[in-house]
Design an enzyme around this catalytic site. Structure first.
Site, PDB file in Angstrom:
ATOM      1  N   GLN A   1     100.956  -8.282  40.333  1.00  0.00           N
ATOM      2  CA  GLN A   1      99.721  -9.733  39.526  1.00  0.00           C
ATOM      3  C   GLN A   1      99.851  -8.592  38.056  1.00  0.00           C
ATOM      4  OE1 GLN A   1      97.508 -11.650  40.325  1.00  0.00           O
ATOM      5  NE2 GLN A   1      96.638 -11.711  38.310  1.00  0.00           N
TER       6      GLN A   1
ATOM      7  N   ASP B   1     106.408 -15.906  42.944  1.00  0.00           N
ATOM      8  CA  ASP B   1     105.633 -15.909  41.785  1.00  0.00           C
ATOM      9  C   ASP B   1     107.233 -17.083  41.308  1.00  0.00           C
ATOM     10  OD1 ASP B   1     103.662 -15.282  41.022  1.00  0.00           O
ATOM     11  OD2 ASP B   1     104.070 -13.205  40.289  1.00  0.00           O
TER      12      ASP B   1
ATOM     13  N   LYS C   1      94.249 -14.647  46.110  1.00  0.00           N
ATOM     14  CA  LYS C   1      94.949 -14.303  46.807  1.00  0.00           C
ATOM     15  C   LYS C   1      95.187 -13.706  48.431  1.00  0.00           C
ATOM     16  CE  LYS C   1      97.347 -14.595  42.419  1.00  0.00           C
ATOM     17  NZ  LYS C   1      97.745 -13.487  41.749  1.00  0.00           N
TER      18      LYS C   1
HETATM   19  N1  GUN Z   1      98.009 -13.210  36.292  1.00  0.00           N
HETATM   20  C1  GUN Z   1      97.730 -14.491  35.926  1.00  0.00           C
HETATM   21  N2  GUN Z   1      98.052 -15.564  36.194  1.00  0.00           N
HETATM   22  C2  GUN Z   1      99.195 -15.112  37.260  1.00  0.00           C
HETATM   23  C3  GUN Z   1      99.886 -15.480  38.045  1.00  0.00           C
HETATM   24  O1  GUN Z   1     100.730 -16.641  38.466  1.00  0.00           O
HETATM   25  N3  GUN Z   1     101.249 -14.344  38.871  1.00  0.00           N
HETATM   26  C4  GUN Z   1     100.848 -13.514  38.985  1.00  0.00           C
HETATM   27  N4  GUN Z   1     102.113 -12.224  39.642  1.00  0.00           N
HETATM   28  N5  GUN Z   1     100.189 -13.095  38.059  1.00  0.00           N
HETATM   29  C5  GUN Z   1      99.112 -13.436  36.967  1.00  0.00           C
END
Ligand code: GUN
Length: 299
Positions: free
Chosen positions: A97, A120, A53
């Site tokens: 995350q 998100d 990311k």
């Molecule tokens: N962990 C796995 N997928 C995601 C996501 O889409 N967003 C976040 N914040 N954590 C994750």
């Protein structure tokens, strides 16, 4: 044989648009989109996701900061950091995350992110806006947003008269994608583990979304001829044919059987997966454009 919907190529196309949009926003307003990614603990899979990311954000020309906190961080300390990021004008998007360590209350942490920086799309305000169709000011979670871009490319933006069946009722995928399909005028059914006659129900779907997390659960005979099949599942299964202890990724759909029946289908890997990070970049650009009062790009 079905058309294969190439997630890698559509994701590259979205990222190219984000780069252009970020450059245009900087030129018109001086605003550089900023994203903060927060990770707590050492989970190796999460480390890989977060690194990719941050890398993609830099590639888009964003201001990108990563906060890696130790497993022993207290919830109060994390909430303090989120508070600082909420009031930092250089940061337009905040991503914490998941999963968080067990000693933290994930719900409380998610609700602490300012809704206008919640790239998100997990904050109740954004969930509520999606539920009421207020997409102009909402953030939509990245995986369903990416799946929807793929559906639009296969079937157009108006899904009037089409039956959509979503298998899976999670807050992160099933429910938000059902709302997006409804907004696009599809007739939507959400199915789940307690649904009766699931194969027959799936066979009514012009658009079938699989988001259950069970490898190859959806067989070829569950699919209506010509249907658009979006496989959100990412399941790691043993692959003895590759050598002892080796694994591979498969979706929730039996791809080999399904591609003989479907009109269009997403593969795993290389389908919805690559779209998730692309849509995170798109959401961050959207957050920055809104903050600058500039025109908000569409994807
Ligand atoms: N962990 C796995 N997928 C995601 C996501 O889409 N967003 C976040 N914040 N954590 C994750």
């Amino acid at each position: 044989m079905a058309e294969i919907i190439d997630g890698k190529s559509i994701a590259e196309d979205v990222v190219a648009k984000v780069k252009e949009g970020a450059a245009a926003l900087k030129a018109s307003s001086g605003t550089v989109p900023g994203i903060a990614v927060v990770i707590v603990g050492e989970d190796p899979a999460s480390q890989v996701y977060v690194a990719s990311k941050s890398r993609k954000a830099k590639e888009c020309g964003f201001h990108s900061v990563q906060h890696s906190l130790p497993e022993t961080t207290t919830e109060d300390a994390l909430l303090g950091l989120i508070g600082d990021l909420n009031s930092d004008p250089a940061i337009h998007g905040i991503l914490v995350q998941l999963p968080l360590p067990d000693h933290m209350n994930s719900g409380r942490v998610i609700q602490a992110v300012a809704p206008e920086k919640d790239v998100d799309g997990f904050h109740f305000i954004n969930v509520g806006k999606l539920g009421t169709g207020e997409l102009e000011t909402a953030f939509v979670p990245c995986t369903p947003a990416g799946a929807m871009v793929m559906i639009e490319r296969a079937r157009g933006r108006d899904l009037s008269g089409l039956n959509a069946v979503v298998v899976g009722r999670s807050n992160i995928v099933g429910k938000p994608i059902a709302n997006l399909l409804l907004k696009a005028n599809a007739t939507v059914t959400i199915a789940h583990s307690r649904t009766h006659e699931l194969p027959a129900l799936c066979r009514t779907a012009d658009i079938l979304i699989a988001a259950v997390g069970r490898p190859k659960m959806i067989g070829g005979d569950w699919i209506k001829p010509g249907a658009t099949v979006i496989d959100v599942g990412i399941n790691r299964v043993p692959a003895p044919e590759k050598g002892e202890g080796k694994t591979r990724l498969v979706g929730d759909v039996d791809f080999v059987a399904a591609e003989k029946v479907a009109g269009a289908i997403t593969p795993v890997p290389g389908g919805v997966g690559p779209m998730t990070i692309a849509m995170l970049m798109a959401n961050t650009l959207t957050a920055a454009a809104r903050a600058a009062g500039a025109e908000v790009p569409t994807f």
